[in-house]
Design a protein around this motif. Sequence first.
Motif, short mmCIF file in Angstrom:
data_model
loop_
_atom_site.label_atom_id
_atom_site.label_comp_id
_atom_site.label_asym_id
_atom_site.label_seq_id
_atom_site.Cartn_x
_atom_site.Cartn_y
_atom_site.Cartn_z
N LEU A 166 -3.57 15.13 8.41
CA LEU A 166 -2.11 14.82 8.23
C LEU A 166 -1.69 13.96 10.09
N GLU A 167 -1.14 13.76 10.36
CA GLU A 167 -0.85 11.95 10.91
C GLU A 167 0.60 12.87 11.68
N ASP A 168 0.64 12.61 13.05
CA ASP A 168 1.59 12.99 13.71
C ASP A 168 2.33 11.09 14.23
N THR A 169 3.16 11.47 14.63
CA THR A 169 3.82 10.02 15.37
C THR A 169 3.06 9.41 16.26
N GLU A 170 1.81 9.86 17.39
CA GLU A 170 1.26 10.03 18.28
C GLU A 170 -0.35 9.28 17.85
N ARG A 171 -0.03 9.78 16.47
CA ARG A 171 -1.36 8.99 15.34
C ARG A 171 -2.26 9.83 15.54
N ARG A 172 -2.05 11.05 15.81
CA ARG A 172 -3.09 12.43 16.39
C ARG A 172 -3.12 12.44 14.69
N ALA A 173 -3.82 13.60 14.36
CA ALA A 173 -4.58 13.79 13.26
C ALA A 173 -4.97 15.33 13.26
N TYR A 174 -4.85 15.47 12.32
CA TYR A 174 -5.33 17.74 11.92
C TYR A 174 -5.62 17.65 10.08
N LYS A 175 -6.85 18.41 10.50
CA LYS A 175 -7.90 18.18 9.62
C LYS A 175 -7.40 19.71 8.71
N MET A 176 -7.26 19.40 7.77
CA MET A 176 -7.35 20.48 6.15
C MET A 176 -7.70 21.17 5.99
N LEU A 177 -8.91 22.29 5.77
CA LEU A 177 -9.78 22.83 5.14
C LEU A 177 -10.01 24.76 4.74
N THR A 178 -10.47 24.44 4.04
CA THR A 178 -10.23 25.85 3.35
C THR A 178 -10.60 27.29 5.06
N SER A 179 -9.71 28.10 4.30
CA SER A 179 -9.64 28.74 5.24
C SER A 179 -9.38 30.53 4.84
N THR A 180 -10.18 31.41 5.76
CA THR A 180 -10.15 32.85 4.88
C THR A 180 -8.40 33.86 5.29
N ILE A 181 -8.30 34.45 4.23
CA ILE A 181 -7.21 35.24 4.30
C ILE A 181 -7.88 36.63 4.15
N ASP A 182 -7.49 37.49 5.22
CA ASP A 182 -8.00 39.44 5.07
C ASP A 182 -6.95 40.12 5.97
N GLN A 183 -7.05 41.37 6.88
CA GLN A 183 -6.32 42.11 6.82
C GLN A 183 -6.01 42.03 7.89
N LYS A 184 -7.45 41.13 9.26
CA LYS A 184 -6.53 40.76 10.01
C LYS A 184 -5.30 39.53 10.24
N SER A 185 -5.14 38.63 9.30
CA SER A 185 -5.25 37.34 9.37
C SER A 185 -3.40 37.76 8.56
N LEU A 186 -3.53 39.26 8.19
CA LEU A 186 -2.30 39.36 6.96
C LEU A 186 -0.85 38.79 7.79
N GLY A 187 -1.01 39.13 8.82
CA GLY A 187 0.10 38.65 9.44
C GLY A 187 0.52 37.69 9.57
N ALA A 188 0.20 36.52 9.65
CA ALA A 188 0.84 35.48 9.81
C ALA A 188 0.76 34.70 8.41
N VAL A 189 0.92 35.61 7.13
CA VAL A 189 1.55 35.16 6.16
C VAL A 189 2.89 35.48 5.81
N PRO A 190 3.81 34.49 5.18
CA PRO A 190 4.95 34.89 5.43
C PRO A 190 5.16 35.61 4.01
N GLU A 191 6.81 36.06 4.02
CA GLU A 191 7.16 36.71 2.75
C GLU A 191 6.72 36.49 1.65
N THR A 192 7.31 35.02 1.37
CA THR A 192 6.95 33.82 0.42
C THR A 192 6.64 32.84 0.49
N PHE A 193 5.82 32.09 -0.12
CA PHE A 193 5.88 30.53 0.35
C PHE A 193 5.42 29.54 -0.67
N PHE A 194 4.94 28.45 -0.72
CA PHE A 194 4.48 27.65 -1.20
C PHE A 194 3.13 27.95 -2.40
#
Length: 342
Positions: free
Chosen positions: A166-194
Amino acid sequence: MSKKILILSQSYLESTTDQVCQWMDYLKIPYRRLNGEDFFLFQQLSDLPDNTETAVVWYRRKIAHFPAEFSLKQPDINSQYTLKRFLVDEFNGLHSFLFHSIDAQKWLNDPLSEKNLNKLQVLQLARRLNIPTPFTEVVTTKAKIVALLEQYPALIVKPLSECILLEDTERRAYKMLTSTIDQKSLGAVPETFFPSLVQERIIKKFEIRTFYLDGVCYSMAIFSQNNRKTTDDFRNYDNHRPNRTVPYKLPAELEQKLDQLMKILRFRTGSIDLMVDMQGNYHFLEINPEGQFGMVSHPCNYYLEKKFARLLHQSVLHEKEIHQQPENKENAAPATVFSEAE
């Protein structure tokens, strides 16, 4: 005019193509390399490679970047993305014309199968061949994630298609990688999503990257589990503390099944990702028909670039034999192939 090997690639950031071409030059094998950037030099459709002049096609890469004059940089990131997406679609319309104008049997990999490769379909095919795969689901709600976490200690989330930068208007790049979901990270998950692809998280002993080359599997074990950066995804490279990698031999039965899978997909080459769990069980993850093989070739001394050059040459010889069809095969001159010693 003798038919040539056609290599479709990009003009820079593509060392794999460069090294295969170096071997082609050394072995005196004629070829034409056409980078995506070269398409902007064409003036008309007749400048594209012709089917009658092409013996075999290796589709490695499409293009690195469009010429600067076509960047169409906009102050609004949404407008910039829309215009960039339009130009990509326009370029793809021209580039993919080759998939139809050059005979299908001349491509190392079926270009339409490669273009339309679907992870869910590949996993389904693997299961039909009794190749073990992780539990996989596509979900849209946090409630479903919660239910799955009652069955599995942790899940991983990854794209249904491919990871992108992903690239923003300043040409900074952001990497997309595999991520873990567990009980600790569950709070960051929205109720519905794509709609999102989730799999059970395998506690791995090590990962395996296999490069498949015309029926032969060349594998490498990647000990990525002891590094926080690469535990979930070895592609999140740690340049200060690189993962240990060693040559690896898959069980013969698994290699045979992978060979069947690649043949069903009509791929003669491609990278295959697998994982070995703490109990020694193998898990098939995915296929990348354009996958890097330098990362397997060099650490393991497989010389895949040289083998690839020979495969292309042998494909040309096979194409010539088909069209020549000598009446007296006993008197036909034998095809010249390179010995392993060369």
